[in-house]
Design an enzyme around this catalytic site. Structure first.
Site, mmCIF file in Angstrom:
data_model
loop_
_atom_site.group_PDB
_atom_site.id
_atom_site.type_symbol
_atom_site.label_atom_id
_atom_site.label_comp_id
_atom_site.label_asym_id
_atom_site.label_seq_id
_atom_site.Cartn_x
_atom_site.Cartn_y
_atom_site.Cartn_z
ATOM 1 C CB SER A 184 67.025 41.748 -24.350
ATOM 2 O OG SER A 184 65.791 42.072 -24.965
ATOM 3 C CG HIS B 143 59.804 36.559 -20.033
ATOM 4 N ND1 HIS B 143 59.730 37.940 -19.953
ATOM 5 C CD2 HIS B 143 60.375 36.296 -21.250
ATOM 6 C CE1 HIS B 143 60.213 38.470 -21.070
ATOM 7 N NE2 HIS B 143 60.615 37.502 -21.868
ATOM 8 N NE ARG C 90 65.343 39.877 -20.537
ATOM 9 C CZ ARG C 90 65.086 39.343 -21.731
ATOM 10 N NH1 ARG C 90 66.067 39.088 -22.578
ATOM 11 N NH2 ARG C 90 63.860 39.066 -22.092
ATOM 12 N NE ARG D 136 57.632 40.492 -24.530
ATOM 13 C CZ ARG D 136 58.930 40.310 -24.317
ATOM 14 N NH1 ARG D 136 59.576 39.361 -24.957
ATOM 15 N NH2 ARG D 136 59.598 41.048 -23.438
ATOM 16 C CG ASP E 1 62.011 29.188 -23.680
ATOM 17 O OD1 ASP E 1 62.676 29.725 -24.584
ATOM 18 O OD2 ASP E 1 62.112 29.525 -22.474
ATOM 19 C CD GLN F 151 57.562 35.960 -24.796
ATOM 20 O OE1 GLN F 151 58.577 36.625 -24.930
ATOM 21 N NE2 GLN F 151 56.742 35.711 -25.810
ATOM 22 C CB CYS G 118 59.207 33.230 -25.616
ATOM 23 S SG CYS G 118 60.554 32.153 -25.079
HETATM 24 N N1 CP Z 1 61.362 36.660 -25.841
HETATM 25 C C1 CP Z 1 62.262 37.544 -25.351
HETATM 26 O O1 CP Z 1 62.143 38.052 -24.236
HETATM 27 O O2 CP Z 1 63.268 37.854 -26.218
HETATM 28 P P1 CP Z 1 64.600 38.636 -25.853
HETATM 29 O O3 CP Z 1 65.360 37.778 -24.879
HETATM 30 O O4 CP Z 1 65.321 38.807 -27.169
HETATM 31 O O5 CP Z 1 64.236 39.951 -25.236
HETATM 32 N N1 NVA Z 2 63.894 30.787 -21.034
HETATM 33 C C1 NVA Z 2 64.574 31.769 -21.859
HETATM 34 C C2 NVA Z 2 63.605 32.815 -22.308
HETATM 35 C C3 NVA Z 2 64.201 33.897 -23.184
HETATM 36 C C4 NVA Z 2 63.214 34.935 -23.580
HETATM 37 C C5 NVA Z 2 65.722 32.371 -21.067
HETATM 38 O O1 NVA Z 2 65.522 32.699 -19.896
HETATM 39 O O2 NVA Z 2 66.807 32.518 -21.621
#
Ligand code: CP
Ligand code: NVA
Length: 303
Positions: A52, A130, A103, A290, A222, A133, A262
């Site tokens: 992340s 999510h 997460r 966020r 996305d 988000q 996102c």
């Molecule tokens: N959009 C989002 O959750 O980004 P990260 O995966 O970098 O936390």
């Molecule tokens: N769909 C993406 C979102 C990341 C914020 C994933 O799960 O990797």
């Protein structure tokens, strides 16, 4: 009884709007340089089973701004569900910290974490959804369009965790939500069924991107391969290329349609540089929000 933030489906429209109001208030304080420490002395564990940038930075910074402290636990630290049972971690962390953000891969692990933790749990993404988000996303739309209902939101791409959270939001706020995905990559059928049964929004699932973007207030995309699907990336690129958000597709949309993502973006795959860097893109406002929205969520759960 403690309350968690695992899915938008668990919140009423009134609760969602109360979070927006608190978000606006907290964001103003940051912009005015006003200190606000309602969570002085409180601590939050942040358990990450996946990488992340935004989620970690925004939660950690937000918790600090609220007067609290956040601990980052990387994918190598706990091994939740592997090195140690989810319910044991839930009970252990609850003895140290006042709130947990996680997460995880498995959504059922997230639910188990919440079930066994005696402190609130916030979902920072699972394979299924999510919610933080999408709360930040609709708050950002509200800032730009002046409202958070009665908008046409078109999501183009994989029917993934982001798409599922948009559908859960549409079960609560009246929207015209269009999910445009290639066949075989549609969003979760149960979530769609649930959201449609609420009779709040018009929720369409289409496969033609040109039809999907017509008249949209927001065009959202996305990644085509989410975290954990890296092995499928090459195969997915072939299937999803017609769903790329590029200048040709944008020519079929309204001139004032907002573009959202996102992040992280795979530039040149689901979105081109000219679109993500173009005048209709609000992706960095979205990323900033966020933090403001999550602070409001933390403060709400801990109040
Ligand atoms: N959009 C989002 O959750 O980004 P990260 O995966 O970098 O936390
Ligand atoms: N769909 C993406 C979102 C990341 C914020 C994933 O799960 O990797």
């Amino acid at each position: 009884m403690k309350k968690d933030f695992i899915s938008i489906a668990d919140y009423s429209r009134e609760e969602i709007e109360a979070i927006f109001n608190l978000t606006a208030e907290l964001k103003n304080k940051v912009k005015n340089g006003e200190e606000h420490h309602p969570l002085k002395g409180k601590t939050m564990s942040m358990i990450f089973a996946k990488p992340s940038a935004r989620t970690r930075i925004s939660f950690e910074t937000g918790m600090y701004q609220l007067g609290g402290y956040a601990l980052y636990l990387s994918p190598n630290d706990i091994g939740i569900g592997k090195r140690e049972a989810v319910k044991d971690i839930a009970r252990v962390v609850s003895r140290y910290n006042d709130i947990i953000m996680a997460r995880l891969f498995s959504h059922s692990h997230m639910e188990e974490l919440a079930q066994y933790a005696s402190v609130p749990v916030i979902n920072g993404l699972t394979d299924y959804n999510h919610p933080c988000q999408i709360m930040a996303d609709i708050f950002t739309v509200r800032e730009h369009k002046g409202r958070h209902t009665d908008l046409k939101i078109t999501y183009i791409g994989d029917g993934n965790n982001i798409a599922n959270s948009w559908i859960n939001l549409a079960a609560k706020l009246p929207l015209h939500l269009v999910i445009c995905s290639p066949s075989g990559y549609e969003p979760d059928a149960k979530t769609l069924e649930y959201a449609r049964a609420q009779n709040i929004s018009n929720i369409e699932v289409l496969s033609d991107p040109l039809a999907a973007v017509r008249g949209a207030d927001v065009i959202y995309t996305d990644v085509w391969a989410s975290m954990g699907q890296e092995d499928e990336a090459a195969e997915r690129r072939k299937v999803f290329m017609p769903y790329q958000v590029n200048a040709d597709l944008m020519a079929h949309a309204d001139k004032d349609a907002l573009v959202m993502h996102c992040l992280p973006a795979h530039r040149g795959d689901e979105i081109t540089d000219e679109v993500i860097d173009g005048p209709q893109s609000i992706v960095f406002d979205e990323a900033e929000n966020r933090m403001h929205v999550q602070k409001a969520i933390i403060a709400t759960l801990m109040s």
